[in-house]
Enzyme design. Structure first.
Site, PDB file in Angstrom:
ATOM      1  N   ILE A  82       0.845  -1.185   0.000  1.00 62.40           N
ATOM      2  CA  ILE A  82       0.000   0.000   0.000  1.00 62.40           C
ATOM      3  C   ILE A  82       0.882   1.238   0.000  1.00 62.40           C
ATOM      4  O   ILE A  82       1.842   1.329   0.756  1.00 62.40           O
ATOM      5  CB  ILE A  82      -0.942   0.011   1.213  1.00 62.40           C
ATOM      6  CG1 ILE A  82      -1.885  -1.194   1.164  1.00 62.40           C
ATOM      7  CG2 ILE A  82      -1.757   1.302   1.267  1.00 62.40           C
ATOM      8  CD1 ILE A  82      -2.783  -1.314   2.376  1.00 62.40           C
ATOM      9  N   GLY A 140       0.516  -5.497   0.763  1.00 58.36           N
ATOM     10  CA  GLY A 140      -0.723  -5.516  -0.004  1.00 58.36           C
ATOM     11  C   GLY A 140      -0.604  -6.273  -1.306  1.00 58.36           C
ATOM     12  O   GLY A 140      -1.605  -6.776  -1.827  1.00 58.36           O
ATOM     13  N   ASP A 143      -1.450  -9.711  -0.354  1.00 58.79           N
ATOM     14  CA  ASP A 143      -2.918  -9.764  -0.227  1.00 58.79           C
ATOM     15  C   ASP A 143      -3.566  -9.920  -1.600  1.00 58.79           C
ATOM     16  O   ASP A 143      -4.512 -10.695  -1.772  1.00 58.79           O
ATOM     17  CB  ASP A 143      -3.444  -8.481   0.422  1.00 58.79           C
ATOM     18  CG  ASP A 143      -3.044  -8.316   1.865  1.00 58.79           C
ATOM     19  OD1 ASP A 143      -3.458  -9.140   2.691  1.00 58.79           O
ATOM     20  OD2 ASP A 143      -2.314  -7.361   2.175  1.00 58.79           O
ATOM     21  N   GLU A 163       3.486  -5.938   7.384  1.00 57.98           N
ATOM     22  CA  GLU A 163       2.608  -5.189   8.278  1.00 57.98           C
ATOM     23  C   GLU A 163       3.045  -5.278   9.743  1.00 57.98           C
ATOM     24  O   GLU A 163       2.962  -4.290  10.476  1.00 57.98           O
ATOM     25  CB  GLU A 163       1.160  -5.685   8.123  1.00 57.98           C
ATOM     26  CG  GLU A 163       0.468  -5.200   6.869  1.00 57.98           C
ATOM     27  CD  GLU A 163       0.753  -6.077   5.657  1.00 57.98           C
ATOM     28  OE1 GLU A 163       0.096  -5.891   4.622  1.00 57.98           O
ATOM     29  OE2 GLU A 163       1.650  -6.958   5.742  1.00 57.98           O
TER      30      GLU A 163
END
Length: 290
Positions: A82, A140, A143, A163
């Protein structure tokens, strides 16, 4: 003859995107490529990315000529996670600081759920989505590929869930999907240590199905696989994907709801601010003690 809806979808695809490039590389193949197209930012997921990924997937879902979808990336890296510090980033937005804490938490929770939905759109697309990963795949990005149906990578690919090192809980689907892909132990290893794994280790634990020697071979190999899938019965392929997803443990949504509620409070901590500042300043963060 294409229906009006599918014609509209094809026309919408041609209007273009900001963070993505959606193309049909081989007119003879019923395969579309969705390419993350922010190489200068290492394809970090921006607000445009979160808006356009579900749009692209919904449109491709409606286009009959799209029988399989390849998710790839431009530049030397697949995805840096991100985007931090960018305008419109919901993780750094104030969400009414100084106002009612519950209202601020609800605003952040809605933002997290929106980003979750953007990546879940990959899973919800009825067409099989094949990830072609090269270079770094961070946070991300993991993800995102976890929401794909099949994953391949080049030998230079690396994967990392960062994270935990940024003082947050991964909340866009990796903690819900990775245990079903690589097993609980491997998922816990990746999520709790934040360590970077190589393509070979990703293959060993089942995160990717095959490792190619170079990006060129990856692109050619995935295009061939996607073409082969696209040539099978569309009903059988879409039905297989639907049954596979339905047959999976059905608590993914519950897990996403839980982590969204958790992070709606925890993401407002001083540690997140410090982690972002340290990232930008290229230094080791100093977190508060509990």
């Amino acid at each position: 003859m294409a229906s009006g809806g599918s014609s509209d979808a094809e026309a919408e695809l041609r209007r273009g995107f900001k963070a993505l490039a959606v193309t049909r590389p081989d007119p003879a193949a019923a395969v579309y490529e969705v390419r993350l197209s922010r190489p200068a930012q290492r394809n970090a997921l921006s607000p445009d990315s979160f808006a356009e990924i579900p749009r692209a997937m919904a449109l491709l879902d409606r286009v009959p000529a799209a029988r399989a979808v390849v998710l790839s990336a431009a530049g030397p890296h697949f995805c840096a996670g991100i985007e931090l510090g960018g305008p419109g980033n919901p993780l750094t937005a104030p969400f009414g600081r100084g106002a009612d804490p519950a209202a601020a938490a609800e605003g952040l929770r809605r933002a997290i759920l929106g980003m979750q939905a953007a990546l879940t759109a990959v899973e919800l697309c009825r067409k099989p989505v094949i990830a072609a990963v090269h270079g770094a795949c961070v946070g991300g990005g993991v993800d995102l590929v976890a929401a794909c149906d099949i994953r391949y990578c080049s030998k230079d690919a690396t994967f990392v869930l960062k994270e935990v090192d940024m003082a947050i809980v991964a909340d866009l689907g990796a903690l819900q999907r990775l245990p079903r892909i690589v097993g609980y132990g491997n998922a816990a290893d990746l999520a709790l240590t934040g360590r970077r794994i190589t393509a070979a280790e990703a293959k060993e634990m089942g995160l990717v199905s095959r490792v190619f020697d170079s990006k060129q071979e990856l692109d050619a190999g995935v295009a061939k696989i996607a073409k082969e899938i696209s040539e099978k019965s569309a009903n059988a392929v879409m039905g297989t994907k639907a049954v596979l997803l339905r047959s999976r443990d059905i608590t993914v949504e519950q897990g996403l709801e839980h982590v969204a509620t958790w992070n709606s409070g925890m993401l407002r901590s001083n540690d997140l601010v410090e982690a972002i500042k340290a990232f930008m300043e290229k230094r080791k963060p100093v977190f508060s003690k509990l």
